[in-house]
Design a protein around this motif. Structure first.
Motif, PDB file in Angstrom:
ATOM      1  N   TYR A   3       7.708   5.804  12.346  1.00 20.83           N
ATOM      2  CA  TYR A   3       6.405   6.273  11.893  1.00 20.83           C
ATOM      3  C   TYR A   3       6.674   7.175  10.702  1.00 20.83           C
ATOM      4  N   VAL A   4       6.102   6.833   9.556  1.00 24.78           N
ATOM      5  CA  VAL A   4       6.284   7.612   8.333  1.00 24.78           C
ATOM      6  C   VAL A   4       4.913   8.116   7.891  1.00 24.78           C
ATOM      7  N   ASN A   5       4.819   9.417   7.639  1.00 23.22           N
ATOM      8  CA  ASN A   5       3.570  10.009   7.177  1.00 23.22           C
ATOM      9  C   ASN A   5       3.800  10.531   5.767  1.00 23.22           C
ATOM     10  N   ILE A   6       3.112   9.939   4.809  1.00 20.77           N
ATOM     11  CA  ILE A   6       3.199  10.349   3.411  1.00 20.77           C
ATOM     12  C   ILE A   6       1.965  11.171   3.094  1.00 20.77           C
ATOM     13  N   LYS A   7       2.180  12.363   2.570  1.00 21.17           N
ATOM     14  CA  LYS A   7       1.060  13.213   2.179  1.00 21.17           C
ATOM     15  C   LYS A   7       1.099  13.360   0.660  1.00 21.17           C
ATOM     16  N   ASP A  16      -3.766  -0.283  -4.757  1.00 22.34           N
ATOM     17  CA  ASP A  16      -2.512  -0.970  -5.099  1.00 22.34           C
ATOM     18  C   ASP A  16      -1.311  -0.029  -5.039  1.00 22.34           C
ATOM     19  N   GLN A  17      -1.481   1.200  -5.501  1.00 20.99           N
ATOM     20  CA  GLN A  17      -0.393   2.179  -5.442  1.00 20.99           C
ATOM     21  C   GLN A  17      -0.043   2.512  -3.991  1.00 20.99           C
ATOM     22  N   LYS A  18      -1.062   2.671  -3.169  1.00 21.86           N
ATOM     23  CA  LYS A  18      -0.821   2.968  -1.757  1.00 21.86           C
ATOM     24  C   LYS A  18      -0.133   1.785  -1.077  1.00 21.86           C
ATOM     25  N   GLY A  24       7.160  -0.372   0.029  1.00 25.93           N
ATOM     26  CA  GLY A  24       8.461   0.178  -0.335  1.00 25.93           C
ATOM     27  C   GLY A  24       9.129   0.943   0.797  1.00 25.93           C
ATOM     28  N   VAL A  25       8.362   1.777   1.483  1.00 27.94           N
ATOM     29  CA  VAL A  25       8.909   2.555   2.598  1.00 27.94           C
ATOM     30  C   VAL A  25       9.331   1.626   3.736  1.00 27.94           C
ATOM     31  N   THR A  26       8.512   0.631   4.012  1.00 26.70           N
ATOM     32  CA  THR A  26       8.842  -0.327   5.070  1.00 26.70           C
ATOM     33  C   THR A  26      10.128  -1.077   4.742  1.00 26.70           C
ATOM     34  N   VAL A  42       3.259   3.186   8.594  1.00 28.96           N
ATOM     35  CA  VAL A  42       3.211   4.085   7.446  1.00 28.96           C
ATOM     36  C   VAL A  42       1.769   4.551   7.291  1.00 28.96           C
ATOM     37  N   VAL A  43       1.583   5.869   7.265  1.00 32.73           N
ATOM     38  CA  VAL A  43       0.261   6.462   7.111  1.00 32.73           C
ATOM     39  C   VAL A  43       0.270   7.325   5.862  1.00 32.73           C
TER      40      VAL A  43
END
Length: 71
Positions: A3-7, A16-18, A24-26, A42-43
Motif C-alpha cells: 500500500y503506497v500513499n502519495i501526498k 494523466d499525471q496521477k 510507475g510506483v506499481t 496506490v492512493v
C-alpha cells in the motif's frame, strides 16, 4: 500486498499525471521487490496548500522565500 500513499499539494495534477504515478510506483514495486501489481494499492491524496508546511512555514511562503534567496 503493498500500500503506497502519495501526498501532493493540490496544484492541478492531471488525471494523466496521477495515472503515470500509479503505474510507475506499481512497476517499481514489481521490479524491485517482485510484488504482484494485482495486489498493489496506490492512493494519491491532494493536500490544500494552506495545510502543508515545510521548515515551519506554509508551503507557499516557503517557496516564495526559496525563489527570492540568492543562489
Amino acid at each position: 500486498m503493498p500500500y503506497v500513499n502519495i501526498k501532493i499539494t493540490r496544484e492541478n495534477a492531471t488525471a494523466d499525471q496521477k495515472a503515470a504515478l500509479i503505474k510507475g510506483v506499481t512497476e517499481l514495486l514489481q521490479t524491485v521487490l517482485n510484488k504482484n501489481p494485482a495486489t498493489t494499492f496506490v492512493v494519491i491524496d491532494e493536500v490544500a496548500m494552506e495545510d502543508w508546511g515545510i521548515g515551519g512555514l506554509p508551503v507557499d511562503e516557503y517557496r516564495r522565500r526559496q525563489s527570492a534567496a540568492p543562489r
